[in-house]
Design an enzyme around this catalytic site. Structure first.
Site, short mmCIF file in Angstrom:
data_model
loop_
_atom_site.label_atom_id
_atom_site.label_comp_id
_atom_site.label_asym_id
_atom_site.label_seq_id
_atom_site.Cartn_x
_atom_site.Cartn_y
_atom_site.Cartn_z
NE ARG A 1 20.87 4.51 -3.71
CZ ARG A 1 20.50 4.67 -2.44
NH1 ARG A 1 19.80 3.71 -1.82
NH2 ARG A 1 20.84 5.76 -1.77
CG MET B 1 -5.85 -6.54 8.48
SD MET B 1 -7.26 -6.51 7.34
CE MET B 1 -6.55 -7.31 5.91
CE1 TYR C 1 -7.13 -16.54 10.17
CE2 TYR C 1 -5.87 -14.57 10.73
CZ TYR C 1 -7.07 -15.16 10.36
OH TYR C 1 -8.18 -14.39 10.18
CE LYS D 1 15.43 8.78 2.81
NZ LYS D 1 16.43 8.15 1.94
#
Length: 359
Positions: free
Chosen positions: A130, A303, A255, A35
């Site tokens: 679930r 990024m 940053y 998957k």
């Protein structure tokens, strides 16, 4: 020249990990779970790597159809079943096994007019809450499946909530096994309970089929290391240093000035960031390897870049080789440092990352 960020996929490692999974459950057949694009490794690569599996398990109906186009002729299991009445004809067309986990799926199958019989896997909610029928409703669902002419064989499945945590007191594996045995007592058909954690830690619960997932790709679902089980990393993520800065105590990096040096340091800039799938929330201290030396990331993930401490590296330079995870730096170790799991890092590999196959 392309950006120096490359993911390598080791097909031989996929084969080796499947062989190990099967060896731990020698009397069981194996669904190899592919998957999410084979956990980020590529569906077609997964198909080739798991050629020795008895079947492939996945979620996506279009991916199942793609496997047939690629030439996979063994069984394919839809682990969540189907989602719309129009999907039922595709089950027959592509010869797919399907999980049945709810009343709505059961009703759609009852109303379908299939010309070809299919195999179904009736899911029990044994405590994870679930997917699946509760024990009180399980046998009634089984009898309804038996009455559907298009249903050929009925198998029985459940899923463990805490197989990777043998000491979990809330819902131990043994209790879910007990509930499953009680719900399926005297019902004819094959049974499947074992995911990767079960195969690794609870081999007695293997039953007729195992459903290994994460272990096939060289990682583990729990605190245990892949190495201790003999698993091999199938995905490695490599880059290079593209910039070098020399800083002194008091200088900040990145940053938000999130990292401040307490002594003179050499800082390297690596061509990899969160747009490539590196976890944005990875903190300073997350391990990386530069020119064979284990060091750490410092500052925030950007990024397209991360910054690393080159101080321990003898002769750092632009072009120095960086391993972000792989055979020499387990993906689980990086994931743990970042507060996540290896699954997420594998599945999050971005399309812009160049992929190269080895072995």
């Amino acid at each position: 020249m392309p950006r120096p960020l490359i993911a390598t996929i080791d097909i031989a490692a996929l084969r080796s990990n499947l062989a190990l999974a099967k060896a731990r459950a020698p009397h069981s057949k194996a669904w190899a779970v592919v998957k999410a694009n084979a956990y980020g490794h590529g569906l077609e690569r997964g198909m080739r790597g798991f050629a020795a599996a008895d079947g492939l398990g996945l979620i996506e109906l279009d991916a199942a159809a793609r496997l047939r186009e690629l030439g996979w002729n063994k069984r394919i299991l839809l682990l969540e079943g189907f989602f719309d009445a129009s999907d039922t004809k595709l089950l027959a067309e592509h010869r797919l096994d399907t999980v049945i986990h709810c009343e709505e799926q059961l009703l759609m199958l009852e109303q379908a007019k299939l010309r070809t019989q299919i195999d179904v896997h009736l899911k029990l909610n044994s405590g994870m809450n679930r997917l699946g029928f509760t024990p009180a409703r399980y046998r009634a669902a089984y009898e309804r499946l038996r009455a559907i002419p298009a249903v050929r064989h009925i198998s029985f499945v459940t899923h463990f909530a805490n197989a990777e945590d043998p000491d979990n007191p809330v819902l131990p594996v043994q209790e879910q096994v007990r509930r499953f045995k009680e719900a399926t007592r005297d019902l004819p058909g094959e049974k499947s309970l074992a995911n990767s954690a079960t195969d690794l830690l609870h081999p007695a619960a293997a039953a007729d089929w195992i459903r290994p997932g994460i272990m096939l790709y060289g990682a583990t679902p729990g605190a245990q290391s892949a190495e201790q089980f003999g698993l091999r990393a199938a995905m490695s993520l490599h880059s290079e240093i593209i910039g070098v800065q020399h800083i002194v105590a008091g200088d900040a990096v990145g940053y938000g000035s999130a990292f401040v040096a307490t002594a003179p340091m050499t800082i390297g800039v690596v061509a990899c960031g969160y747009a490539d799938g590196y976890p944005r929330h990875a903190p300073s201290g997350t391990p990386v390897i530069v020119d064979g030396v284990k060091t750490r990331m410092v500052g925030r993930v950007s990024m397209d870049m991360i910054t690393v401490d080159l101080t321990p590296v003898a002769k750092p330079r632009i072009g120095s080789k960086v391993t972000l995870w792989g055979a020499s730096l387990p993906i689980d170790e990086v994931a743990n440092a970042a507060g996540t799991v290896g699954y997420e890092l594998m599945c999050g590999l971005a399309p812009r990352v160049q992929i190269v196959e080895v072995n």
